[in-house]
Design a protein around this motif. Structure first.
Motif, PDB file in Angstrom:
ATOM      1  N   ARG A  57      -4.980  -7.744 -17.141  1.00  0.00           N
ATOM      2  CA  ARG A  57      -5.587  -8.905 -17.802  1.00  0.00           C
ATOM      3  C   ARG A  57      -4.721 -10.149 -17.622  1.00  0.00           C
ATOM      4  NH1 ARG A  57      -6.998  -7.684 -23.499  1.00  0.00           N
ATOM      5  NH2 ARG A  57      -8.963  -7.093 -22.554  1.00  0.00           N
ATOM      6  N   LYS A  58      -3.401 -10.016 -17.786  1.00  0.00           N
ATOM      7  CA  LYS A  58      -2.504 -11.157 -17.621  1.00  0.00           C
ATOM      8  C   LYS A  58      -2.612 -11.740 -16.217  1.00  0.00           C
ATOM      9  CE  LYS A  58       1.045  -9.914 -20.980  1.00  0.00           C
ATOM     10  NZ  LYS A  58       2.444  -9.478 -21.148  1.00  0.00           N
ATOM     11  N   ARG A  59      -2.623 -10.867 -15.210  1.00  0.00           N
ATOM     12  CA  ARG A  59      -2.736 -11.338 -13.819  1.00  0.00           C
ATOM     13  C   ARG A  59      -4.065 -12.057 -13.586  1.00  0.00           C
ATOM     14  NH1 ARG A  59       1.484 -10.681  -9.846  1.00  0.00           N
ATOM     15  NH2 ARG A  59       2.968  -9.306 -10.854  1.00  0.00           N
ATOM     16  N   ARG A  60      -5.145 -11.461 -14.092  1.00  0.00           N
ATOM     17  CA  ARG A  60      -6.463 -12.075 -13.907  1.00  0.00           C
ATOM     18  C   ARG A  60      -6.522 -13.443 -14.575  1.00  0.00           C
ATOM     19  NH1 ARG A  60     -10.267 -12.767 -17.242  1.00  0.00           N
ATOM     20  NH2 ARG A  60      -9.644 -11.138 -18.700  1.00  0.00           N
TER      21      ARG A  60
ATOM     22  N   ARG B 231      -7.796  -0.959  -5.766  1.00  0.00           N
ATOM     23  CA  ARG B 231      -8.917  -1.903  -5.638  1.00  0.00           C
ATOM     24  C   ARG B 231      -8.702  -3.116  -6.545  1.00  0.00           C
ATOM     25  NH1 ARG B 231     -14.731   0.569  -6.925  1.00  0.00           N
ATOM     26  NH2 ARG B 231     -15.949  -1.305  -7.179  1.00  0.00           N
ATOM     27  N   VAL B 232      -8.288  -2.873  -7.779  1.00  0.00           N
ATOM     28  CA  VAL B 232      -8.012  -3.961  -8.717  1.00  0.00           C
ATOM     29  C   VAL B 232      -6.824  -4.779  -8.226  1.00  0.00           C
ATOM     30  CG1 VAL B 232      -7.262  -4.494 -11.066  1.00  0.00           C
ATOM     31  CG2 VAL B 232      -9.033  -2.772 -10.699  1.00  0.00           C
ATOM     32  N   ALA B 233      -5.773  -4.110  -7.798  1.00  0.00           N
ATOM     33  CA  ALA B 233      -4.573  -4.803  -7.330  1.00  0.00           C
ATOM     34  C   ALA B 233      -4.876  -5.709  -6.138  1.00  0.00           C
ATOM     35  CB  ALA B 233      -3.490  -3.791  -6.964  1.00  0.00           C
ATOM     36  N   VAL B 234      -5.650  -5.215  -5.193  1.00  0.00           N
ATOM     37  CA  VAL B 234      -6.021  -6.033  -4.029  1.00  0.00           C
ATOM     38  C   VAL B 234      -6.774  -7.276  -4.495  1.00  0.00           C
ATOM     39  CG1 VAL B 234      -7.498  -6.101  -1.979  1.00  0.00           C
ATOM     40  CG2 VAL B 234      -5.959  -4.161  -2.341  1.00  0.00           C
ATOM     41  N   GLY B 235      -7.678  -7.101  -5.439  1.00  0.00           N
ATOM     42  CA  GLY B 235      -8.417  -8.246  -5.970  1.00  0.00           C
ATOM     43  C   GLY B 235      -7.522  -9.259  -6.653  1.00  0.00           C
ATOM     44  N   LEU B 236      -6.434  -8.773  -7.242  1.00  0.00           N
ATOM     45  CA  LEU B 236      -5.477  -9.655  -7.920  1.00  0.00           C
ATOM     46  C   LEU B 236      -4.400 -10.176  -6.978  1.00  0.00           C
ATOM     47  CD1 LEU B 236      -4.953  -7.571 -11.188  1.00  0.00           C
ATOM     48  CD2 LEU B 236      -6.228  -9.719 -10.971  1.00  0.00           C
ATOM     49  N   ASP B 237      -4.433  -9.730  -5.728  1.00  0.00           N
ATOM     50  CA  ASP B 237      -3.450 -10.113  -4.714  1.00  0.00           C
ATOM     51  C   ASP B 237      -2.025  -9.727  -5.147  1.00  0.00           C
ATOM     52  OD1 ASP B 237      -2.685 -11.106  -2.223  1.00  0.00           O
ATOM     53  OD2 ASP B 237      -2.289 -13.110  -3.029  1.00  0.00           O
TER      54      ASP B 237
ATOM     55  N   ARG C 243       3.475  -2.990  -8.607  1.00  0.00           N
ATOM     56  CA  ARG C 243       3.941  -4.057  -9.493  1.00  0.00           C
ATOM     57  C   ARG C 243       3.207  -4.012 -10.838  1.00  0.00           C
ATOM     58  NH1 ARG C 243       7.496  -7.486  -7.210  1.00  0.00           N
ATOM     59  NH2 ARG C 243       7.475  -7.661  -4.941  1.00  0.00           N
ATOM     60  N   LEU C 244       1.920  -3.710 -10.804  1.00  0.00           N
ATOM     61  CA  LEU C 244       1.163  -3.576 -12.053  1.00  0.00           C
ATOM     62  C   LEU C 244       1.720  -2.424 -12.886  1.00  0.00           C
ATOM     63  CD1 LEU C 244      -2.465  -4.147 -10.729  1.00  0.00           C
ATOM     64  CD2 LEU C 244      -1.093  -5.726 -12.094  1.00  0.00           C
ATOM     65  N   LEU C 245       2.015  -1.308 -12.220  1.00  0.00           N
ATOM     66  CA  LEU C 245       2.605  -0.168 -12.923  1.00  0.00           C
ATOM     67  C   LEU C 245       3.979  -0.526 -13.485  1.00  0.00           C
ATOM     68  CD1 LEU C 245       1.610   2.703 -10.491  1.00  0.00           C
ATOM     69  CD2 LEU C 245       0.640   2.241 -12.751  1.00  0.00           C
ATOM     70  N   ARG C 246       4.741  -1.248 -12.720  1.00  0.00           N
ATOM     71  CA  ARG C 246       6.092  -1.666 -13.165  1.00  0.00           C
ATOM     72  C   ARG C 246       5.997  -2.552 -14.396  1.00  0.00           C
ATOM     73  NH1 ARG C 246      11.082  -1.526 -10.455  1.00  0.00           N
ATOM     74  NH2 ARG C 246      12.613  -2.316 -11.906  1.00  0.00           N
ATOM     75  N   GLU C 247       5.079  -3.520 -14.355  1.00  0.00           N
ATOM     76  CA  GLU C 247       4.893  -4.406 -15.500  1.00  0.00           C
ATOM     77  C   GLU C 247       4.460  -3.625 -16.739  1.00  0.00           C
ATOM     78  OE1 GLU C 247       2.277  -7.691 -14.606  1.00  0.00           O
ATOM     79  OE2 GLU C 247       3.357  -8.106 -12.747  1.00  0.00           O
TER      80      GLU C 247
END
Length: 73
Positions: free
Chosen positions: A14-17, A55-61, A66-70
């Motif tokens: 959500r933060k990335r989006r 798929r979500v990560a690619v959309g967020l570029d 990194r999402l898992l790390r965050e």
């Protein structure tokens, strides 16, 4: 940590989006995912498969790791 991993991943997503300035609906459309399913991911109600996370990560570029790390920091 009392918050579940899916909830923490959802928050990172959500933060990335939001940083991209895109609505949930527009983002879900851009990655060809139903908006209700995507909303459930952000709320931590769904445990994603790795291919869905990618798929979500690619959309967020961003790289999926990194999402898992965050979510675990």
């Amino acid at each position: 940590m009392s918050t579940s991993l899916p909830a923490r991943i959802g928050l990172a997503i959500r933060k990335r989006r939001e940083q991209l300035g895109v609505s949930q609906e527009a983002f879900a459309d851009s990655i060809q995912m139903h908006r209700n399913y995507y909303g459930a991911i952000e709320r931590g109600e769904k445990t994603m498969r790795l291919d869905t996370l990618e798929r979500v990560a690619v959309g967020l570029d961003v790289e999926a790791w990194r999402l898992l790390r965050e979510a675990t920091d």
